[in-house]
Motif scaffolding. Structure first.
Motif, PDB file in Angstrom:
ATOM      1  N   ASP A 144       0.834  -1.203   0.000  1.00 32.71           N
ATOM      2  CA  ASP A 144       0.000   0.000   0.000  1.00 32.71           C
ATOM      3  C   ASP A 144       0.867   1.251   0.000  1.00 32.71           C
ATOM      4  O   ASP A 144       0.564   2.230  -0.707  1.00 32.71           O
ATOM      5  N   ALA A 145       1.947   1.237   0.783  1.00 31.16           N
ATOM      6  CA  ALA A 145       2.857   2.383   0.824  1.00 31.16           C
ATOM      7  C   ALA A 145       3.546   2.573  -0.527  1.00 31.16           C
ATOM      8  O   ALA A 145       3.687   3.706  -1.013  1.00 31.16           O
ATOM      9  N   PHE A 146       3.982   1.467  -1.154  1.00 31.29           N
ATOM     10  CA  PHE A 146       4.614   1.573  -2.471  1.00 31.29           C
ATOM     11  C   PHE A 146       3.632   2.127  -3.507  1.00 31.29           C
ATOM     12  O   PHE A 146       3.992   2.964  -4.336  1.00 31.29           O
ATOM     13  N   GLN A 173       1.860   6.516  -6.905  1.00 31.26           N
ATOM     14  CA  GLN A 173       0.742   7.347  -7.361  1.00 31.26           C
ATOM     15  C   GLN A 173       1.049   8.832  -7.189  1.00 31.26           C
ATOM     16  O   GLN A 173       0.705   9.643  -8.052  1.00 31.26           O
ATOM     17  N   TRP A 174       1.701   9.173  -6.088  1.00 31.65           N
ATOM     18  CA  TRP A 174       1.978  10.580  -5.811  1.00 31.65           C
ATOM     19  C   TRP A 174       3.340  11.040  -6.315  1.00 31.65           C
ATOM     20  O   TRP A 174       3.801  12.132  -5.967  1.00 31.65           O
ATOM     21  N   GLY A 175       3.981  10.229  -7.123  1.00 31.58           N
ATOM     22  CA  GLY A 175       5.221  10.659  -7.756  1.00 31.58           C
ATOM     23  C   GLY A 175       6.424  10.677  -6.836  1.00 31.58           C
ATOM     24  O   GLY A 175       7.438  11.308  -7.148  1.00 31.58           O
ATOM     25  N   ILE A 176       6.317   9.990  -5.699  1.00 26.72           N
ATOM     26  CA  ILE A 176       7.448   9.944  -4.766  1.00 26.72           C
ATOM     27  C   ILE A 176       8.448   8.886  -5.204  1.00 26.72           C
ATOM     28  O   ILE A 176       9.658   9.082  -5.120  1.00 26.72           O
ATOM     29  N   TYR A 177       7.938   7.725  -5.680  1.00 28.61           N
ATOM     30  CA  TYR A 177       8.789   6.629  -6.128  1.00 28.61           C
ATOM     31  C   TYR A 177       8.580   6.382  -7.618  1.00 28.61           C
ATOM     32  O   TYR A 177       7.470   6.557  -8.144  1.00 28.61           O
ATOM     33  N   SER A 178       9.636   5.973  -8.269  1.00 33.76           N
ATOM     34  CA  SER A 178       9.521   5.374  -9.594  1.00 33.76           C
ATOM     35  C   SER A 178       9.477   3.858  -9.426  1.00 33.76           C
ATOM     36  O   SER A 178       9.707   3.336  -8.324  1.00 33.76           O
ATOM     37  N   ALA A 179       9.218   3.152 -10.527  1.00 28.63           N
ATOM     38  CA  ALA A 179       9.198   1.691 -10.440  1.00 28.63           C
ATOM     39  C   ALA A 179      10.563   1.164 -10.015  1.00 28.63           C
ATOM     40  O   ALA A 179      10.661   0.218  -9.221  1.00 28.63           O
ATOM     41  N   ASN A 180      11.627   1.775 -10.505  1.00 27.03           N
ATOM     42  CA  ASN A 180      12.977   1.328 -10.153  1.00 27.03           C
ATOM     43  C   ASN A 180      13.336   1.669  -8.717  1.00 27.03           C
ATOM     44  O   ASN A 180      14.142   0.965  -8.085  1.00 27.03           O
ATOM     45  N   ASP A 181      12.759   2.748  -8.176  1.00 21.37           N
ATOM     46  CA  ASP A 181      12.984   3.059  -6.759  1.00 21.37           C
ATOM     47  C   ASP A 181      12.414   1.943  -5.884  1.00 21.37           C
ATOM     48  O   ASP A 181      13.047   1.488  -4.925  1.00 21.37           O
ATOM     49  N   VAL A 182      11.207   1.502  -6.230  1.00 19.00           N
ATOM     50  CA  VAL A 182      10.573   0.428  -5.461  1.00 19.00           C
ATOM     51  C   VAL A 182      11.363  -0.860  -5.617  1.00 19.00           C
ATOM     52  O   VAL A 182      11.600  -1.595  -4.648  1.00 19.00           O
ATOM     53  N   PRO A 187      16.872  -3.099 -11.692  1.00 20.64           N
ATOM     54  CA  PRO A 187      15.958  -2.122 -12.302  1.00 20.64           C
ATOM     55  C   PRO A 187      15.374  -2.628 -13.620  1.00 20.64           C
ATOM     56  O   PRO A 187      15.908  -3.532 -14.251  1.00 20.64           O
ATOM     57  N   ARG A 188      14.280  -2.037 -14.001  1.00 23.19           N
ATOM     58  CA  ARG A 188      13.702  -2.321 -15.308  1.00 23.19           C
ATOM     59  C   ARG A 188      14.616  -1.780 -16.401  1.00 23.19           C
ATOM     60  O   ARG A 188      15.306  -0.777 -16.213  1.00 23.19           O
ATOM     61  N   THR A 189      14.596  -2.444 -17.534  1.00 25.36           N
ATOM     62  CA  THR A 189      15.485  -2.028 -18.634  1.00 25.36           C
ATOM     63  C   THR A 189      14.848  -0.983 -19.527  1.00 25.36           C
ATOM     64  O   THR A 189      15.543  -0.324 -20.304  1.00 25.36           O
ATOM     65  N   ASP A 190      13.514  -0.821 -19.449  1.00 26.73           N
ATOM     66  CA  ASP A 190      12.860   0.180 -20.298  1.00 26.73           C
ATOM     67  C   ASP A 190      12.895   1.543 -19.627  1.00 26.73           C
ATOM     68  O   ASP A 190      13.148   1.678 -18.429  1.00 26.73           O
ATOM     69  N   ALA A 191      12.635   2.567 -20.405  1.00 23.62           N
ATOM     70  CA  ALA A 191      12.707   3.947 -19.902  1.00 23.62           C
ATOM     71  C   ALA A 191      11.637   4.245 -18.871  1.00 23.62           C
ATOM     72  O   ALA A 191      11.804   5.125 -18.013  1.00 23.62           O
ATOM     73  N   GLU A 192      10.524   3.523 -18.910  1.00 22.05           N
ATOM     74  CA  GLU A 192       9.426   3.808 -17.996  1.00 22.05           C
ATOM     75  C   GLU A 192       9.770   3.461 -16.545  1.00 22.05           C
ATOM     76  O   GLU A 192       9.096   3.909 -15.630  1.00 22.05           O
ATOM     77  N   GLY A 193      10.830   2.662 -16.365  1.00 25.68           N
ATOM     78  CA  GLY A 193      11.200   2.294 -15.007  1.00 25.68           C
ATOM     79  C   GLY A 193      11.641   3.467 -14.164  1.00 25.68           C
ATOM     80  O   GLY A 193      11.537   3.426 -12.934  1.00 25.68           O
ATOM     81  N   ASN A 194      12.122   4.521 -14.802  1.00 29.03           N
ATOM     82  CA  ASN A 194      12.603   5.697 -14.058  1.00 29.03           C
ATOM     83  C   ASN A 194      11.632   6.868 -14.125  1.00 29.03           C
ATOM     84  O   ASN A 194      11.978   7.983 -13.726  1.00 29.03           O
ATOM     85  N   GLU A 195      10.421   6.634 -14.625  1.00 26.41           N
ATOM     86  CA  GLU A 195       9.450   7.717 -14.725  1.00 26.41           C
ATOM     87  C   GLU A 195       8.686   7.876 -13.408  1.00 26.41           C
ATOM     88  O   GLU A 195       8.442   6.903 -12.692  1.00 26.41           O
TER      89      GLU A 195
END
Length: 419
Positions: A362-364, A369-378, A386-394
């Protein structure tokens, strides 16, 4: 010589010691000023202190957590950007190998135990080309810490063969606990000696009771006065059948009209049990460990979220104090002063404050949702690649800043401007 020492120190502190059979630690403690001697006459050392279950568990919990908690050498790239100092020679010191025979966990656990019990932990630095490449731990009993008139620190180390060597601040890593003089930490053992002595005396008394049977719960009545021979025979027979835990429950055979009467546990016996229970809470208080973490749950109703709050309080008010001590001492004693603004040692206690799996996800989710974490941060917090696509750091646009998003109940809490 032994008689002379015994007589001299009996006069000094009212206690004796067998210098021919005593261990090195017992002799060292005996030759001290008696500051670790309890009122009951028991000398409190780190070896017998660790025989108390509550003290052992407290030391093991804190030193264990400090030893396995992730830590790293961090390089400040800018005011807000910090990255692991990959390739720096210091980084392997406490993440790979501090010395030739200890792992980082073993080294940190031992040093933390030293500073908790003795107030100080000292390790001699091994240097190569101006950089610290090794740390050699020294037992606190072998180190005399002094501050000279010019305010320089002096560490006199006594080797096993009796030789001495003097080190300065630039030569050692010094972890210092709570201190009144600013250069030497207070010995926790000396300040909690009465609590530990009561616990040890209670264990001795309980062991004696188990050896002799248990609390007195039975009396033997005889209709007439017994002769000394009959009394001794009855006493010997009773002790053989009832003394020791192996004889518990065996049937007693009485002669000459003797009978048994049961006696309820006295208030004094109940107080003995309660005092042993109280010592666990008292010892836990000295170390700042919540009682439930050492198995003392009799006097607490803080189950569920209450236990979780106690765990958070332990991290916030006890563990963080030790972690900051480590971080600042390591920075002072292992990093060159010219690099103090660029390098830092950091522990990462976030893992200790994680909730259950649902609360964590839930925290992740809200963080994404609020732009605090990217997928790669989580993924990094989960120790995943990390994810290899560019969306991982969005980073997502917060809903309250996205005109296309509908309002939800997941808005962050708003400040109340009403007075």
């Amino acid at each position: 010589m032994a008689n002379f020492l015994t007589t001299a120190f009996r006069a000094a502190i009212g206690q004796t010691i067998n210098v021919t059979s005593a261990t090195d630690e017992e002799i060292r403690e005996f030759l001290r000023d008696g500051s670790n001697m309890s009122i009951s006459g028991r000398s409190i050392t780190e070896s017998n202190a660790m025989k108390v279950a509550a003290a052992y568990r407290c030391v093991n919990i804190i030193s264990g957590v400090v030893s396995w908690l992730p830590m790293d050498l961090i390089r400040r790239e800018s005011e807000n950007v910090r990255n692991p100092a990959v390739g720096h020679p210091l980084r392997r010191l406490l993440t790979v190998r501090p010395n030739a025979w200890q792992t980082p966990k073993e080294f940190k656990q031992m040093m933390q135990a030293h500073v908790m019990l003795r107030g100080n932990a000292v390790a001699v630095k091994v240097k190569a080309f101006g950089e610290v490449v090794g740390l050699i731990p020294i037992h606190p009993d072998r180190v005399t810490i002094e501050q000279e008139n010019d305010l320089r620190m002096k560490y006199t180390v006594t080797a096993a063969d009796g030789s001495q060597r003097v080190y300065r601040s630039a030569d050692v890593l010094h972890l210092r606990g709570l201190s009144f003089n600013g250069y030497s930490g207070l010995s926790v053992l000396s300040h909690m000696r009465e609590s530990l002595a009561i616990a040890l005396d209670g264990e001795t008394a309980a062991s004696t009771l188990m050896k002799n049977g248990s609390f007195v719960d039975t009396v033997i009545k005889h209709p007439e006065k017994m002769s000394p021979e009959a009394y001794n025979r009855l006493k010997e027979s009773w002790e053989q059948r009832k003394s020791g835990v192996d004889n518990a429950g065996k049937t007693a055979i009485l002669e000459e009209g003797a009978s048994l009467d049961k006696v309820s546990m006295s208030a004094k016996d109940l107080q003995f049990i309660e005092s042993r229970d109280f010592q666990r809470y008292d010892i836990a208080m000295f170390f700042g460990v919540p009682p439930h973490m050492i198995g003392a749950t009799e006097k607490t109703t803080s189950w569920g979220s209450g236990i979780e709050q106690q765990n958070i309080g332990f991290v916030t008010y006890t563990l963080n104090d030790w972690l900051v001590m480590w971080q600042e001492a390591l920075k002072r004693d292992t990093i060159n002063e010219r690099d103090w603004e660029k390098l830092d040692w950091r522990f990462f206690p976030q893992a200790l404050l994680k909730g259950d799996t649902k609360a964590q996800w839930d925290a992740f989710t809200r963080g994404r949702q609020w732009g605090i974490y990217s997928a790669n941060d989580v993924r990094a917090m989960l120790d995943m690649n990390p994810r290899t696509d560019a969306e991982g750091n969005e980073y997502a646009v917060p809903p309250n800043q996205n005109p296309d998003a509908t309002n939800t109940n997941d808005d962050p809490p708003q400040e109340d401007d009403e007075q």
